[in-house]
Motif scaffolding. Structure first.
Motif, PDB file in Angstrom:
ATOM      1  N   GLN A 127      18.655  90.589 -45.268  1.00 25.18           N
ATOM      2  CA  GLN A 127      18.489  89.503 -46.242  1.00 25.18           C
ATOM      3  C   GLN A 127      19.523  89.684 -47.357  1.00 25.18           C
ATOM      4  O   GLN A 127      19.191  90.077 -48.470  1.00 25.18           O
ATOM      5  CB  GLN A 127      17.059  89.505 -46.793  1.00 25.18           C
ATOM      6  CG  GLN A 127      16.046  88.780 -45.934  1.00 25.18           C
ATOM      7  CD  GLN A 127      15.762  89.456 -44.608  1.00 25.18           C
ATOM      8  OE1 GLN A 127      15.986  90.648 -44.451  1.00 25.18           O
ATOM      9  NE2 GLN A 127      15.261  88.711 -43.639  1.00 25.18           N
ATOM     10  N   TRP A 128      20.771  89.370 -47.039  1.00 23.39           N
ATOM     11  CA  TRP A 128      21.870  89.629 -47.982  1.00 23.39           C
ATOM     12  C   TRP A 128      22.699  88.370 -48.165  1.00 23.39           C
ATOM     13  O   TRP A 128      23.140  87.757 -47.205  1.00 23.39           O
ATOM     14  CB  TRP A 128      22.760  90.769 -47.482  1.00 23.39           C
ATOM     15  CG  TRP A 128      23.699  91.288 -48.520  1.00 23.39           C
ATOM     16  CD1 TRP A 128      25.051  91.132 -48.560  1.00 23.39           C
ATOM     17  CD2 TRP A 128      23.349  92.021 -49.680  1.00 23.39           C
ATOM     18  NE1 TRP A 128      25.578  91.729 -49.669  1.00 23.39           N
ATOM     19  CE2 TRP A 128      24.536  92.289 -50.390  1.00 23.39           C
ATOM     20  CE3 TRP A 128      22.155  92.478 -50.216  1.00 23.39           C
ATOM     21  CZ2 TRP A 128      24.560  92.995 -51.593  1.00 23.39           C
ATOM     22  CZ3 TRP A 128      22.167  93.180 -51.407  1.00 23.39           C
ATOM     23  CH2 TRP A 128      23.363  93.430 -52.087  1.00 23.39           C
ATOM     24  N   GLY A 129      22.906  87.983 -49.438  1.00 22.01           N
ATOM     25  CA  GLY A 129      23.674  86.776 -49.714  1.00 22.01           C
ATOM     26  C   GLY A 129      22.980  85.546 -49.136  1.00 22.01           C
ATOM     27  O   GLY A 129      21.755  85.501 -48.987  1.00 22.01           O
ATOM     28  N   THR A 130      23.751  84.515 -48.844  1.00 19.68           N
ATOM     29  CA  THR A 130      23.203  83.348 -48.151  1.00 19.68           C
ATOM     30  C   THR A 130      22.765  83.813 -46.776  1.00 19.68           C
ATOM     31  O   THR A 130      23.580  84.202 -45.952  1.00 19.68           O
ATOM     32  CB  THR A 130      24.264  82.242 -48.035  1.00 19.68           C
ATOM     33  OG1 THR A 130      24.751  81.903 -49.343  1.00 19.68           O
ATOM     34  CG2 THR A 130      23.682  81.006 -47.370  1.00 19.68           C
ATOM     35  N   HIS A 131      21.453  83.786 -46.532  1.00 19.74           N
ATOM     36  CA  HIS A 131      20.946  84.440 -45.320  1.00 19.74           C
ATOM     37  C   HIS A 131      19.811  83.638 -44.684  1.00 19.74           C
ATOM     38  O   HIS A 131      19.207  82.765 -45.316  1.00 19.74           O
ATOM     39  CB  HIS A 131      20.465  85.859 -45.624  1.00 19.74           C
ATOM     40  CG  HIS A 131      19.272  85.905 -46.528  1.00 19.74           C
ATOM     41  ND1 HIS A 131      19.376  85.991 -47.898  1.00 19.74           N
ATOM     42  CD2 HIS A 131      17.929  85.877 -46.274  1.00 19.74           C
ATOM     43  CE1 HIS A 131      18.176  86.013 -48.449  1.00 19.74           C
ATOM     44  NE2 HIS A 131      17.274  85.937 -47.470  1.00 19.74           N
ATOM     45  N   VAL A 132      19.533  83.969 -43.433  1.00 13.57           N
ATOM     46  CA  VAL A 132      18.449  83.335 -42.692  1.00 13.57           C
ATOM     47  C   VAL A 132      17.253  84.287 -42.616  1.00 13.57           C
ATOM     48  O   VAL A 132      17.416  85.490 -42.406  1.00 13.57           O
ATOM     49  CB  VAL A 132      18.907  82.929 -41.274  1.00 13.57           C
ATOM     50  CG1 VAL A 132      19.464  84.119 -40.501  1.00 13.57           C
ATOM     51  CG2 VAL A 132      17.774  82.265 -40.489  1.00 13.57           C
ATOM     52  N   ASP A 133      16.077  83.713 -42.816  1.00 10.77           N
ATOM     53  CA  ASP A 133      14.817  84.431 -42.616  1.00 10.77           C
ATOM     54  C   ASP A 133      14.124  83.835 -41.390  1.00 10.77           C
ATOM     55  O   ASP A 133      13.664  82.685 -41.447  1.00 10.77           O
ATOM     56  CB  ASP A 133      13.880  84.265 -43.815  1.00 10.77           C
ATOM     57  CG  ASP A 133      14.341  85.014 -45.050  1.00 10.77           C
ATOM     58  OD1 ASP A 133      14.965  86.070 -44.906  1.00 10.77           O
ATOM     59  OD2 ASP A 133      14.064  84.518 -46.162  1.00 10.77           O
ATOM     60  N   PRO A 134      14.014  84.572 -40.280  1.00 15.70           N
ATOM     61  CA  PRO A 134      13.254  84.088 -39.127  1.00 15.70           C
ATOM     62  C   PRO A 134      11.781  84.433 -39.294  1.00 15.70           C
ATOM     63  O   PRO A 134      11.406  85.231 -40.177  1.00 15.70           O
ATOM     64  CB  PRO A 134      13.871  84.866 -37.966  1.00 15.70           C
ATOM     65  CG  PRO A 134      14.219  86.185 -38.579  1.00 15.70           C
ATOM     66  CD  PRO A 134      14.644  85.884 -40.005  1.00 15.70           C
ATOM     67  N   PRO A 135      10.909  83.884 -38.457  1.00 18.58           N
ATOM     68  CA  PRO A 135       9.471  84.155 -38.594  1.00 18.58           C
ATOM     69  C   PRO A 135       9.115  85.639 -38.596  1.00 18.58           C
ATOM     70  O   PRO A 135       8.220  86.069 -39.333  1.00 18.58           O
ATOM     71  CB  PRO A 135       8.869  83.418 -37.393  1.00 18.58           C
ATOM     72  CG  PRO A 135       9.797  82.264 -37.176  1.00 18.58           C
ATOM     73  CD  PRO A 135      11.163  82.813 -37.466  1.00 18.58           C
ATOM     74  N   VAL A 136       9.824  86.463 -37.800  1.00 19.19           N
ATOM     75  CA  VAL A 136       9.458  87.878 -37.701  1.00 19.19           C
ATOM     76  C   VAL A 136       9.684  88.637 -39.011  1.00 19.19           C
ATOM     77  O   VAL A 136       9.191  89.747 -39.178  1.00 19.19           O
ATOM     78  CB  VAL A 136      10.229  88.546 -36.538  1.00 19.19           C
ATOM     79  CG1 VAL A 136      11.681  88.824 -36.916  1.00 19.19           C
ATOM     80  CG2 VAL A 136       9.543  89.827 -36.084  1.00 19.19           C
ATOM     81  N   HIS A 137      10.391  88.045 -39.948  1.00 18.19           N
ATOM     82  CA  HIS A 137      10.602  88.680 -41.252  1.00 18.19           C
ATOM     83  C   HIS A 137       9.273  88.968 -41.949  1.00 18.19           C
ATOM     84  O   HIS A 137       9.124  89.981 -42.654  1.00 18.19           O
ATOM     85  CB  HIS A 137      11.484  87.769 -42.112  1.00 18.19           C
ATOM     86  CG  HIS A 137      11.752  88.259 -43.495  1.00 18.19           C
ATOM     87  ND1 HIS A 137      12.050  89.569 -43.790  1.00 18.19           N
ATOM     88  CD2 HIS A 137      11.777  87.596 -44.698  1.00 18.19           C
ATOM     89  CE1 HIS A 137      12.251  89.704 -45.092  1.00 18.19           C
ATOM     90  NE2 HIS A 137      12.073  88.530 -45.661  1.00 18.19           N
ATOM     91  N   PHE A 138       8.264  88.095 -41.742  1.00 17.91           N
ATOM     92  CA  PHE A 138       6.954  88.290 -42.363  1.00 17.91           C
ATOM     93  C   PHE A 138       5.816  88.386 -41.350  1.00 17.91           C
ATOM     94  O   PHE A 138       4.705  88.742 -41.733  1.00 17.91           O
ATOM     95  CB  PHE A 138       6.646  87.125 -43.315  1.00 17.91           C
ATOM     96  CG  PHE A 138       7.063  87.357 -44.748  1.00 17.91           C
ATOM     97  CD1 PHE A 138       8.250  88.001 -45.055  1.00 17.91           C
ATOM     98  CD2 PHE A 138       6.272  86.910 -45.787  1.00 17.91           C
ATOM     99  CE1 PHE A 138       8.635  88.192 -46.371  1.00 17.91           C
ATOM    100  CE2 PHE A 138       6.643  87.094 -47.115  1.00 17.91           C
ATOM    101  CZ  PHE A 138       7.830  87.743 -47.410  1.00 17.91           C
ATOM    102  N   VAL A 139       6.077  88.058 -40.086  1.00 20.47           N
ATOM    103  CA  VAL A 139       4.998  87.946 -39.107  1.00 20.47           C
ATOM    104  C   VAL A 139       5.317  88.825 -37.897  1.00 20.47           C
ATOM    105  O   VAL A 139       6.250  88.535 -37.135  1.00 20.47           O
ATOM    106  CB  VAL A 139       4.811  86.486 -38.642  1.00 20.47           C
ATOM    107  CG1 VAL A 139       3.616  86.386 -37.694  1.00 20.47           C
ATOM    108  CG2 VAL A 139       4.628  85.558 -39.845  1.00 20.47           C
ATOM    109  N   ALA A 140       4.564  89.891 -37.715  1.00 25.39           N
ATOM    110  CA  ALA A 140       4.797  90.814 -36.606  1.00 25.39           C
ATOM    111  C   ALA A 140       4.687  90.080 -35.265  1.00 25.39           C
ATOM    112  O   ALA A 140       3.724  89.332 -35.029  1.00 25.39           O
ATOM    113  CB  ALA A 140       3.792  91.957 -36.655  1.00 25.39           C
ATOM    114  N   GLY A 141       5.673  90.301 -34.392  1.00 25.76           N
ATOM    115  CA  GLY A 141       5.657  89.711 -33.065  1.00 25.76           C
ATOM    116  C   GLY A 141       6.145  88.279 -33.005  1.00 25.76           C
ATOM    117  O   GLY A 141       6.216  87.696 -31.913  1.00 25.76           O
ATOM    118  N   ALA A 142       6.493  87.689 -34.153  1.00 26.84           N
ATOM    119  CA  ALA A 142       6.972  86.304 -34.175  1.00 26.84           C
ATOM    120  C   ALA A 142       8.447  86.246 -33.754  1.00 26.84           C
ATOM    121  O   ALA A 142       9.077  87.268 -33.469  1.00 26.84           O
ATOM    122  CB  ALA A 142       6.776  85.703 -35.558  1.00 26.84           C
TER     123      ALA A 142
END
Length: 257
Positions: free
Chosen positions: A70-85
């Motif tokens: 999560q650095w600079g302009t970045h993408v957060d996918p579901p697995v960032h907060f949800v295990a197994g997503a």
């Protein structure tokens, strides 16, 4: 053998590309990342080394980057907060070029840095442009990106250490994901949640987005240069297996004016 006297036919996609490039502006929505830039306070700073450097007499230049995903302009996918997503490599390229909707609350943020969007903002947008398209990318324009790359200005802390910066609201996110059916969201600030929430350790809105199996782009740039309707957004990133976040390159295609 009879020579072919017919002029070659331009492939349809090449013709479409030429027309698209001729009629659109391409606006980069990405900050260039570097050590010392604004970032989530719990993350370490970027380290950058040069194993090979032409200035030292090497035959080529190579950088070694040490960064969190999560650095600079970045993408957060579901697995960032949800295990197994879904992880970054599991998000299909079909989701990387989308209609771009821009909700603009810049004027309210100038008067109140804790401002968040309301359903009235969505209704006003739809009164001007029609319903938010299903599958769209919705970006929150706040003017906060103009504070980049000043960490103190981005965090905007008061004397008690509480941050005051805009974010999303629960009512708007619920509408966008559960009624409009959007694919992703983005924003200029460091977090989905406003500063008053993150200062208290509350990241509930980001969790809500990722629990819906959706993704987001944080720390977007130049949203003031794109129209609030009618543009396309292209969001791309590397493909680390099982990746939970990575710097992204994001741009919009739109008409002048």
């Amino acid at each position: 053998m009879t020579p072919n006297t017919h002029a070659p036919v331009e492939p349809p996609l090449w013709a479409l590309h030429r027309e698209l490039i001729g009629k659109t502006v391409r606006t980069d929505l990405t900050h260039a990342f570097h050590p010392g830039q604004p970032h989530f306070p719990a993350f370490p700073d970027e380290k950058r080394e040069m194993p090979f450097d032409m200035a030292r007499g090497d035959g080529f230049t190579v950088h070694l980057y040490t960064i969190v995903g999560q650095w600079g302009t970045h993408v957060d996918p579901p697995v960032h907060f949800v295990a197994g997503a879904r992880s970054l490599d599991e998000i299909p390229v079909d989701e990387m070029i989308l209609p771009l909707v821009v909700l603009d609350i810049t004027e309210r943020v100038e008067a109140d840095p804790d401002a968040v969007p309301t359903l009235d903002d969505v209704a006003a947008w739809e009164a001007r442009h029609g319903r938010v398209p299903e599958g769209a990318f919705v970006a929150l324009r706040t003017g906060w990106g103009r504070r980049w790359p000043d960490p103190a200005a981005m965090a905007n802390k008061d004397d008690a250490g509480v941050s005051h910066y805009p974010g999303w609201s629960a009512e708007v996110l619920r509408h966008l994901f559960e009624e409009a059916g959007v694919t992703a969201i983005g924003h200029e600030q460091t977090d989905t949640d406003p500063g008053l929430a993150t200062s208290a350790g509350d990241f509930g809105l980001e969790r809500y987005v990722l629990e819906r199996d959706r993704w987001q782009i944080e720390l977007m740039a130049h949203l003031d240069r794109v129209p609030e309707a009618g543009a396309l957004i292209v969001a791309t990133w590397p493909k680390p297996q099982g990746g939970s976040g990575f710097p992204a390159r994001v741009f919009a295609l739109h008409q002048e004016g």
